[in-house]
Scaffold this motif. Structure first.
Motif, PDB file in Angstrom:
ATOM      1  N   PRO A  50      26.435  -9.822  33.059  1.00 25.04           N
ATOM      2  CA  PRO A  50      27.557  -9.201  31.946  1.00 25.04           C
ATOM      3  C   PRO A  50      26.961  -8.930  30.841  1.00 25.04           C
ATOM      4  O   PRO A  50      27.324  -7.868  30.095  1.00 25.04           O
ATOM      5  CB  PRO A  50      28.156 -10.670  31.655  1.00 25.04           C
ATOM      6  N   LEU A  51      25.864  -9.459  30.366  1.00 26.29           N
ATOM      7  CA  LEU A  51      25.067  -8.936  29.231  1.00 26.29           C
ATOM      8  C   LEU A  51      24.592  -7.380  29.150  1.00 26.29           C
ATOM      9  O   LEU A  51      24.764  -6.589  28.469  1.00 26.29           O
ATOM     10  CB  LEU A  51      23.928  -9.845  28.929  1.00 26.29           C
ATOM     11  N   GLY A  52      24.134  -7.089  30.461  1.00 25.48           N
ATOM     12  CA  GLY A  52      23.759  -5.687  30.786  1.00 25.48           C
ATOM     13  C   GLY A  52      24.775  -4.871  30.825  1.00 25.48           C
ATOM     14  O   GLY A  52      24.778  -3.772  30.350  1.00 25.48           O
ATOM     15  N   GLY A  53      26.040  -5.146  31.244  1.00 28.13           N
ATOM     16  CA  GLY A  53      27.220  -4.448  31.157  1.00 28.13           C
ATOM     17  C   GLY A  53      27.801  -4.056  29.970  1.00 28.13           C
ATOM     18  O   GLY A  53      28.254  -3.042  29.599  1.00 28.13           O
ATOM     19  N   LEU A  54      27.687  -5.192  29.128  1.00 29.96           N
ATOM     20  CA  LEU A  54      27.964  -4.797  27.629  1.00 29.96           C
ATOM     21  C   LEU A  54      27.085  -4.130  26.622  1.00 29.96           C
ATOM     22  O   LEU A  54      27.481  -3.159  26.273  1.00 29.96           O
ATOM     23  CB  LEU A  54      28.256  -6.262  26.958  1.00 29.96           C
ATOM     24  N   LEU A  55      25.736  -4.325  27.001  1.00 33.19           N
ATOM     25  CA  LEU A  55      24.906  -3.589  26.334  1.00 33.19           C
ATOM     26  C   LEU A  55      24.816  -2.094  26.744  1.00 33.19           C
ATOM     27  O   LEU A  55      24.997  -1.198  25.829  1.00 33.19           O
ATOM     28  CB  LEU A  55      23.622  -4.201  26.592  1.00 33.19           C
ATOM     29  N   PHE A  56      24.520  -1.764  28.124  1.00 31.96           N
ATOM     30  CA  PHE A  56      24.635  -0.401  28.342  1.00 31.96           C
ATOM     31  C   PHE A  56      25.905   0.266  28.680  1.00 31.96           C
ATOM     32  O   PHE A  56      25.975   1.418  28.521  1.00 31.96           O
ATOM     33  CB  PHE A  56      24.074  -0.463  29.787  1.00 31.96           C
ATOM     34  N   GLY A  57      26.771  -0.499  28.558  1.00 37.38           N
ATOM     35  CA  GLY A  57      28.199   0.079  28.608  1.00 37.38           C
ATOM     36  C   GLY A  57      28.607   0.464  27.286  1.00 37.38           C
ATOM     37  O   GLY A  57      29.028   1.703  26.943  1.00 37.38           O
ATOM     38  N   HIS A  58      28.147  -0.116  26.125  1.00 38.38           N
ATOM     39  CA  HIS A  58      28.280   0.397  24.784  1.00 38.38           C
ATOM     40  C   HIS A  58      27.348   1.445  24.685  1.00 38.38           C
ATOM     41  O   HIS A  58      27.841   2.694  24.056  1.00 38.38           O
ATOM     42  CB  HIS A  58      27.808  -0.919  23.896  1.00 38.38           C
ATOM     43  N   LEU A  59      26.024   1.529  25.131  1.00 37.35           N
ATOM     44  CA  LEU A  59      25.202   2.662  25.104  1.00 37.35           C
ATOM     45  C   LEU A  59      25.942   3.972  25.840  1.00 37.35           C
ATOM     46  O   LEU A  59      25.478   5.089  25.357  1.00 37.35           O
ATOM     47  CB  LEU A  59      23.735   2.318  25.396  1.00 37.35           C
ATOM     48  N   GLY A  60      26.409   3.620  26.918  1.00 38.17           N
ATOM     49  CA  GLY A  60      26.825   4.642  27.826  1.00 38.17           C
ATOM     50  C   GLY A  60      27.783   5.488  27.078  1.00 38.17           C
ATOM     51  O   GLY A  60      27.737   7.067  27.056  1.00 38.17           O
TER      52      GLY A  60
END
Length: 441
Positions: A50-60
């Motif tokens: 979930p942390l990866g989803g939040l971080l890279f979703g934001h960056l995407g």
């Protein structure tokens, strides 16, 4: 596709080599404790997703799909390769398992960021009317990753001795992730970002905090895809990872009999996923998704009854049923969830709604099912577990709006309704006051 292949290749290799890794990183007189520690580290990646989803979703949504996907595949391939270079417990003491946890955490971070970026990227590049077909290859390629991992572990255990496997050969499958990752990196470097992202960037509609904007304006759609993900993740992890453990633990079926049948099931959903994705382009997402959910409710119990036979032919037919059912649901899935959000918050929204259910029901499903089956003595407990998930996802699917057949402009108009409604409720009073003042003047 290669990003998903690398992710699930590592997943399969780690799971199948867990008894070997237990002796490499957690040696003890109690083999069960060593195995539990190894599986515990395996689960770490799911809690980080979930942390990866939040971080890279934001960056995407902030810097673009392409740049985010470059970072994700570098991180995944690098972390997996690093696992093949780690010292063993005998070489490094406690440093070895600590470094293993770090590598698994980085893999989880990368895996959490892969789906939102890749799904948005492919959906926004797909030709009009073919979004279901093109996006279906993403989840379909999961079967290739699992198959490569299973074949690698199977071949390795067959050609080298147990001593060699625990001494040095366990490193080879992880080092093989490097060339896969480099090919994926090369392909992604040659791609341009999506027209939808570039248009949003040019129009100045990209929010400073996409995550906040996504939750504020699209929380209902996020909850919708979370309900849809439930069957997706439960079906995958029960049918193609847990069944091997189930057959070995409760039915005493050796890996030499279950793995080839499992590989056939994985290849089945890889081949059929694009078929169901293309079908959803013609008849709509809802009919195909709902039909696949009903198929799980009706067909999962007979599949697990076949497993009780324990013969290779029965297990093979069971896996073919499981592969077909999963393909029916996963084929239109990515198109259906990407079409729920506008381009300026699409990656962030997917990062939230997709990864949280995967964290809970993906990482914990094997543990939950092993406990429930052992505690209740109900040997068909996995079938009931999948049926429960299918019922929930079916209800969610029936309530969602249909978005198939819309081009990018129409799609953003549809999924942006929540945004318009929100702005209307906030601005309506001020506009009415201005209108009355104008009439008075």
């Amino acid at each position: 596709m290669l990003g998903h292949v690398v992710e699930y290749y590592d997943f399969a290799v780690y799971a199948l080599l867990a008894p070997v890794l237990a002796q490499v990183f957690f040696p003890s007189d109690n083999e069960l404790n060593s195995l539990l520690a190894t599986l515990g580290v395996f689960g770490v990646a799911y809690f980080v997703r979930p942390l990866g989803g939040l971080l890279f979703g934001h960056l995407g949504d902030r810097i673009g799909r392409r740049n985010t996907l470059l970072a994700v595949i570098l991180l995944m391939a690098g972390a997996t390769t690093a696992m093949g270079l780690l010292p063993t417990y005998n070489q490094g003491g406690l440093v070895a398992p600590i470094l293993l946890i770090v590598c698994r955490s980085l893999q989880g971070l990368s895996a959490g960021g892969e789906y939102g970026g890749s799904a948005s990227f492919v959906a926004e590049h797909a030709p009009p009317g073919r979004r279901g077909f093109f996006t279906s290859w993403l989840h379909g390629s999961t079967g290739i990753g699992l198959t490569l991992g299973a074949l690698t572990a199977l071949v390795l255990s067959a050609v080298v001795s147990q001593d060699a496997l625990e001494s040095w050969a366990w490193r080879l499958p992880f080092l093989l992730a490097l060339p896969l990752g480099l090919v994926g990196l090369y392909l992604r470097l040659r791609l341009d970002d999506t027209p939808a992202f570039e248009a949003a960037k040019k129009a100045g509609t990209i929010p400073k905090l996409p995550l906040v904007e996504a939750v504020r304006l699209h929380w209902r759609a996020i909850l919708t895809i979370a309900g849809m993900v439930l069957l997706l993740t439960v079906s995958l992890y029960v049918s193609f990872t847990y069944v091997t453990t189930y057959l070995k633990t409760f039915l005493d079926v050796p890996l030499s009999r279950s793995l080839p049948a499992g590989i056939a099931g994985m290849l089945t959903f890889f081949v059929l996923a694009p078929v169901f994705g293309a079908l959803s382009d013609r008849v709509g997402r809802k009919p195909v998704l709902a039909g696949a959910a009903v198929g799980h409710i009706i067909g999962i119990y007979p599949a697990f009854l076949l497993l009780q036979n324990r013969s290779f032919v029965a297990i093979l037919f069971a896996y073919l049923i499981l592969g077909t059912l999963y393909a029916g649901y996963v084929g239109p899935f990515t198109a259906a969830v990407t079409e729920r959000f506008p381009a300026n918050v699409r990656a962030a929204s997917l990062g939230i709604g997709y990864q949280l259910p995967v964290c809970v029901f993906g990482g914990l499903s094997p543990l939950i099912l092993t406990y429930l089956t052992d505690a209740t003595g109900v040997i068909l407990m996995p079938a009931y577990y999948v049926i429960g998930a299918a019922v929930i996802s079916l209800l969610v699917t029936l309530l969602m709006t249909e978005t198939a057949g819309k081009n990018a402009v129409e799609l953003d108009a549809v999924v942006g309704t929540a945004h318009a409604d929100r702005l209307g409720s906030e601005q309506g009073a001020d506009e009415n006051d201005e209108h009355r003042a104008h009439q008075i003047r």
